[in-house]
Structures are given as structure tokens and as C-alpha cells.
Design a protein around this motif. Structure first.
Motif, PDB file in Angstrom:
ATOM      1  N   LEU A   1       5.108   5.455 -10.926  1.00  0.00           N
ATOM      2  CA  LEU A   1       4.052   4.584 -11.433  1.00  0.00           C
ATOM      3  C   LEU A   1       4.301   4.221 -12.893  1.00  0.00           C
ATOM      4  O   LEU A   1       4.093   3.070 -13.304  1.00  0.00           O
ATOM      5  CB  LEU A   1       2.696   5.262 -11.272  1.00  0.00           C
ATOM      6  N   ARG A   2       4.762   5.175 -13.669  1.00  0.00           N
ATOM      7  CA  ARG A   2       5.017   4.908 -15.087  1.00  0.00           C
ATOM      8  C   ARG A   2       6.130   3.888 -15.272  1.00  0.00           C
ATOM      9  O   ARG A   2       6.033   2.987 -16.118  1.00  0.00           O
ATOM     10  CB  ARG A   2       5.388   6.215 -15.795  1.00  0.00           C
ATOM     11  N   MET A   3       7.180   3.989 -14.472  1.00  0.00           N
ATOM     12  CA  MET A   3       8.360   3.131 -14.655  1.00  0.00           C
ATOM     13  C   MET A   3       8.179   1.736 -14.046  1.00  0.00           C
ATOM     14  O   MET A   3       8.870   0.801 -14.439  1.00  0.00           O
ATOM     15  CB  MET A   3       9.582   3.793 -14.010  1.00  0.00           C
TER      16      MET A   3
ATOM     17  N   TYR B   1      -1.028  -1.442  -4.548  1.00  0.00           N
ATOM     18  CA  TYR B   1      -2.117  -0.467  -4.564  1.00  0.00           C
ATOM     19  C   TYR B   1      -1.575   0.923  -4.236  1.00  0.00           C
ATOM     20  O   TYR B   1      -0.786   1.086  -3.288  1.00  0.00           O
ATOM     21  CB  TYR B   1      -3.199  -0.853  -3.557  1.00  0.00           C
ATOM     22  N   PHE B   2      -2.041   1.900  -5.007  1.00  0.00           N
ATOM     23  CA  PHE B   2      -1.652   3.295  -4.778  1.00  0.00           C
ATOM     24  C   PHE B   2      -2.917   4.093  -4.514  1.00  0.00           C
ATOM     25  O   PHE B   2      -3.794   4.197  -5.376  1.00  0.00           O
ATOM     26  CB  PHE B   2      -0.914   3.860  -5.993  1.00  0.00           C
ATOM     27  N   LEU B   3      -3.016   4.657  -3.295  1.00  0.00           N
ATOM     28  CA  LEU B   3      -4.199   5.411  -2.898  1.00  0.00           C
ATOM     29  C   LEU B   3      -4.017   6.885  -3.236  1.00  0.00           C
ATOM     30  O   LEU B   3      -3.016   7.498  -2.837  1.00  0.00           O
ATOM     31  CB  LEU B   3      -4.469   5.254  -1.402  1.00  0.00           C
TER      32      LEU B   3
ATOM     33  N   ALA C   1       3.546  -7.198 -12.302  1.00  0.00           N
ATOM     34  CA  ALA C   1       3.292  -6.529 -11.021  1.00  0.00           C
ATOM     35  C   ALA C   1       2.705  -5.154 -11.292  1.00  0.00           C
ATOM     36  O   ALA C   1       3.365  -4.125 -11.100  1.00  0.00           O
ATOM     37  CB  ALA C   1       4.574  -6.418 -10.202  1.00  0.00           C
ATOM     38  N   PRO C   2       1.449  -5.093 -11.752  1.00  0.00           N
ATOM     39  CA  PRO C   2       0.847  -3.797 -12.089  1.00  0.00           C
ATOM     40  C   PRO C   2       0.463  -3.004 -10.852  1.00  0.00           C
ATOM     41  O   PRO C   2       0.237  -3.558  -9.775  1.00  0.00           O
ATOM     42  CB  PRO C   2      -0.395  -4.196 -12.890  1.00  0.00           C
ATOM     43  N   TRP C   3       0.389  -1.687 -11.046  1.00  0.00           N
ATOM     44  CA  TRP C   3      -0.166  -0.823 -10.013  1.00  0.00           C
ATOM     45  C   TRP C   3      -1.677  -0.732 -10.182  1.00  0.00           C
ATOM     46  O   TRP C   3      -2.181  -0.622 -11.298  1.00  0.00           O
ATOM     47  CB  TRP C   3       0.419   0.592 -10.106  1.00  0.00           C
ATOM     48  N   TRP C   4      -2.387  -0.757  -9.066  1.00  0.00           N
ATOM     49  CA  TRP C   4      -3.829  -0.531  -9.063  1.00  0.00           C
ATOM     50  C   TRP C   4      -4.090   0.744  -8.284  1.00  0.00           C
ATOM     51  O   TRP C   4      -3.704   0.871  -7.122  1.00  0.00           O
ATOM     52  CB  TRP C   4      -4.564  -1.719  -8.441  1.00  0.00           C
ATOM     53  N   ILE C   5      -4.737   1.708  -8.943  1.00  0.00           N
ATOM     54  CA  ILE C   5      -5.005   3.012  -8.336  1.00  0.00           C
ATOM     55  C   ILE C   5      -6.334   2.964  -7.588  1.00  0.00           C
ATOM     56  O   ILE C   5      -7.338   2.487  -8.114  1.00  0.00           O
ATOM     57  CB  ILE C   5      -5.047   4.116  -9.408  1.00  0.00           C
ATOM     58  N   VAL C   6      -6.323   3.476  -6.351  1.00  0.00           N
ATOM     59  CA  VAL C   6      -7.525   3.474  -5.505  1.00  0.00           C
ATOM     60  C   VAL C   6      -7.905   4.920  -5.185  1.00  0.00           C
ATOM     61  O   VAL C   6      -7.307   5.547  -4.306  1.00  0.00           O
ATOM     62  CB  VAL C   6      -7.286   2.701  -4.193  1.00  0.00           C
ATOM     63  N   PRO C   7      -8.884   5.498  -5.894  1.00  0.00           N
ATOM     64  CA  PRO C   7      -9.368   6.839  -5.520  1.00  0.00           C
ATOM     65  C   PRO C   7      -9.937   6.808  -4.108  1.00  0.00           C
ATOM     66  O   PRO C   7     -10.796   5.986  -3.802  1.00  0.00           O
ATOM     67  CB  PRO C   7     -10.452   7.131  -6.568  1.00  0.00           C
TER      68      PRO C   7
ATOM     69  N   PHE D   1       0.846  -1.183   0.000  1.00  0.00           N
ATOM     70  CA  PHE D   1       0.000   0.000   0.000  1.00  0.00           C
ATOM     71  C   PHE D   1       0.885   1.238   0.000  1.00  0.00           C
ATOM     72  O   PHE D   1       1.659   1.465   0.932  1.00  0.00           O
ATOM     73  CB  PHE D   1      -0.928   0.011   1.218  1.00  0.00           C
ATOM     74  N   GLU D   2       0.782   1.992  -1.078  1.00  0.00           N
ATOM     75  CA  GLU D   2       1.479   3.267  -1.216  1.00  0.00           C
ATOM     76  C   GLU D   2       0.440   4.347  -1.476  1.00  0.00           C
ATOM     77  O   GLU D   2      -0.746   4.053  -1.622  1.00  0.00           O
ATOM     78  CB  GLU D   2       2.493   3.207  -2.360  1.00  0.00           C
ATOM     79  N   GLY D   3       0.892   5.608  -1.555  1.00  0.00           N
ATOM     80  CA  GLY D   3      -0.046   6.666  -1.899  1.00  0.00           C
ATOM     81  C   GLY D   3       0.234   7.964  -1.192  1.00  0.00           C
ATOM     82  O   GLY D   3       1.217   8.102  -0.455  1.00  0.00           O
ATOM     83  N   ARG D   4      -0.631   8.905  -1.450  1.00  0.00           N
ATOM     84  CA  ARG D   4      -0.524  10.227  -0.830  1.00  0.00           C
ATOM     85  C   ARG D   4      -0.675  10.118   0.682  1.00  0.00           C
ATOM     86  O   ARG D   4      -1.396   9.243   1.192  1.00  0.00           O
ATOM     87  CB  ARG D   4      -1.625  11.140  -1.363  1.00  0.00           C
ATOM     88  N   ASP D   5      -0.017  11.014   1.398  1.00  0.00           N
ATOM     89  CA  ASP D   5      -0.245  11.100   2.839  1.00  0.00           C
ATOM     90  C   ASP D   5      -1.695  11.495   3.089  1.00  0.00           C
ATOM     91  O   ASP D   5      -2.268  12.325   2.375  1.00  0.00           O
ATOM     92  CB  ASP D   5       0.697  12.121   3.465  1.00  0.00           C
ATOM     93  N   ALA D   6      -2.285  10.871   4.111  1.00  0.00           N
ATOM     94  CA  ALA D   6      -3.691  11.078   4.513  1.00  0.00           C
ATOM     95  C   ALA D   6      -4.671  10.504   3.503  1.00  0.00           C
ATOM     96  O   ALA D   6      -5.846  10.849   3.517  1.00  0.00           O
ATOM     97  CB  ALA D   6      -3.996  12.548   4.749  1.00  0.00           C
ATOM     98  N   ALA D   7      -4.207   9.579   2.648  1.00  0.00           N
ATOM     99  CA  ALA D   7      -5.116   8.971   1.673  1.00  0.00           C
ATOM    100  C   ALA D   7      -5.931   7.828   2.261  1.00  0.00           C
ATOM    101  O   ALA D   7      -6.836   7.320   1.604  1.00  0.00           O
ATOM    102  CB  ALA D   7      -4.333   8.470   0.460  1.00  0.00           C
TER     103      ALA D   7
END
Length: 275
Positions: free
Chosen positions: A201-203, A153-155, A209-215, A49-55
Motif C-alpha cells: 500500500l505504501r509503495m 479498494y483494500f478491505l 491511482a490511490p488506494w481506498w481502505i474499506v474497514p 478489490f484486494e484485502g485480507r482473506d474473509a474481509a
């Protein structure tokens, strides 16, 4: 990577919360079936789990793990590296936490720190970050070839929603511990992080091992969507449960005498507390 907050026209808050709790309960039952399957088959699963802070990474991870065994679902959230760890191959300290047979390891942030906070804050050089982004897809291919299921997953969260959550942390005493100096920097340097995350994310978005974006402006929607996708991405089966025979409790022995030693009891204040 920003998104508008979705709402349900005409939905009342109580009804929406009831729907959310019902779905979370259903998904947590499925997670228990996944747990049994992982234990019985010896599967090895890594969830990043990666992503913006406070996501909302922490809340999502809690919903995943609160009804399963911590011996099977392990959460790894590493602190800043020690001087010894800084001298190691970069990804080495993460590999030491990888799952053995019958384990699920959840990384609350991971080796992708190098592509995000380390790059933006100058904890590594641009050359080191570039080398990491070139190398990591090959390394992850080896993990997958060795039989590990790897989910990433990227939030995401919008600028306005992130600010709202940060201000709530500032104002709420039980949330203030969540606000770190790095959070403040991520708020101020939104666009520096945007550039770094876009390249990361692009690289590193690969077929194996794809990235899945979680709004995640809507936390509850994000939790339901992400856990559902996670379960759908793992080919687990319901293995059933062999209910044990509880048997009968032994009778109290005739020679048993209850210990009369005085004990300190926790004061009973329940009835005196306001409803």
C-alpha cells in the motif's frame, strides 16, 4: 490496519437490516444509471478489490453486480497462472481482460497478488516483488493516461473477526467451499501478510491511482460505504430511459395446433415442503 467493530446503541437488528436493504436497493438503482452511462459514453472502468482473506470481497462484488448486465460489468477472478502465463510479462494475463469501450471490469484480486500472497508464500522472490512494487505505479499511470478510470479498494478486517468468519466457514456446509489452503495460511501468517500489505500500500498509493481502505468488520456498513464511494468517484450522469412501445401481441393463428407430444414436467413439490 485492524479496527474495532462498530455498533449502533439501541438499534434493533430488524431496523438496521431494513435500513441496509433500503440503501442497497437505492445504490443498485444508481448502478443501473452508471451502467447506462458507461454503455452510451464508451467509458472504460477498472475496479480492483484486494484485502485480507474473509474481509468480504465476494459479498461486496455480488451486491454491485446482481442487478446489472454481466456483459457490461464483468468480474475477473483469475486462477493460478499456467506454465505459459508464468513465462509472460507478469501483468500480461491481466491486461488481456481489460475493458473495451462501454465496459466495467471488476478484478476480484488482481496483479497485486504479487505484493501479497505471492510474496508471503514464496511464489515469487523478494527481488521480483520489489521490482513489481517499483514498476506498477508507472504502469497504472499509463492506464489512466489512456482514459481508463482505475479504482483500487483494500478491505481490512480485524484478527478476531477474521477468525470468527473462518470458523463459521468450517461449521457451515454451504460455506465450506470458501475455505482454501491459502486462507488457512493467511490466518496463521497474519503478521507476514501485515508486513507485505503495509509495504504494498505504501509503495503503490499514488495520486493517479490511490488506494481506498474499506474497514469491513461490519460487512453491511462496508458495502454501503464502498459502493457509495465508487459511485461518487465516477462522473456519470442519469441519461434517462426511453420506454419502448410494447405494442399488441399478435392474435393466435387459426391454423395453430398446440403440440400434444408428452413432455417431462418437473415434479411440483412446493406445497409439500415445510414453511
Amino acid at each position: 490496519m485492524s479496527q474495532k467493530r462498530k455498533t449502533h446503541d439501541g438499534d434493533d437488528k430488524a431496523g438496521r437490516n431494513k435500513h441496509y436493504e433500503k440503501e442497497i436497493a437505492r445504490l443498485q438503482i444508481e448502478l443501473s444509471h452508471l451502467q447506462t452511462w458507461v454503455r452510451e459514453t464508451g467509458a472504460r472502468i477498472i475496479i480492483i478489490f484486494e484485502g485480507r482473506d474473509a474481509a468480504g470481497k465476494g459479498g461486496l462484488i455480488r451486491r454491485i453486480t446482481e442487478r446489472v448486465s454481466p456483459r457490461i460489468f464483468r468480474v475477473v477472478a483469475l486462477p493460478a497462472p499456467t506454465e505459459r502465463e508464468k513465462s509472460q510479462i507478469y501483468i500480461q494475463r491481466y491486461i488481456s481482460h481489460f475493458p473495451a469501450a462501454g465496459e466495467v471490469v471488476i478484478f476480484d484480486r488482481s496483479w497485486y497478488n504479487r505484493g501479497g500472497v505471492e510474496r508471503v508464500m514464496g511464489f515469487c522472490s523478494d527481488a521480483q516483488a520489489d521490482r513489481f512494487l517499483e514498476m506498477v505505479p508507472k504502469v497504472e499511470a499509463v492506464f489512466v493516461q489512456q482514459g481508463i478510470t482505475l479504482l483500487k479498494y483494500f478491505l481490512t478486517v480485524s484478527e478476531d473477526e477474521q477468525e470468527r468468519r473462518f470458523r463459521r466457514r468450517i461449521e457451515d456446509p454451504v460455506r465450506q467451499w470458501k475455505l482454501s489452503p491459502m486462507d488457512l495460511e493467511s490466518y496463521r501468517r497474519w503478521w507476514d501478510y501485515s508486513r507485505a500489505y503495509d509495504e504494498m500500500l505504501r509503495m503503490t498509493d499514488t495520486p493517479h491511482a490511490p488506494w481506498w481502505i474499506v474497514p469491513s468488520d461490519d460487512k453491511k456498513r462496508a458495502r454501503i460505504n464502498c459502493i457509495t464511494h465508487m459511485l461518487q468517484s465516477i462522473p456519470y450522469e442519469h441519461l434517462g430511459f426511453d420506454a419502448p412501445d410494447l405494442g399488441k401481441r399478435h392474435k393466435r393463428p387459426k391454423d395453430y395446433v398446440e403440440d400434444a407430444t408428452p413432455r417431462k414436467l418437473v415434479p411440483d413439490v412446493f406445497d409439500s415442503l415445510g414453511a
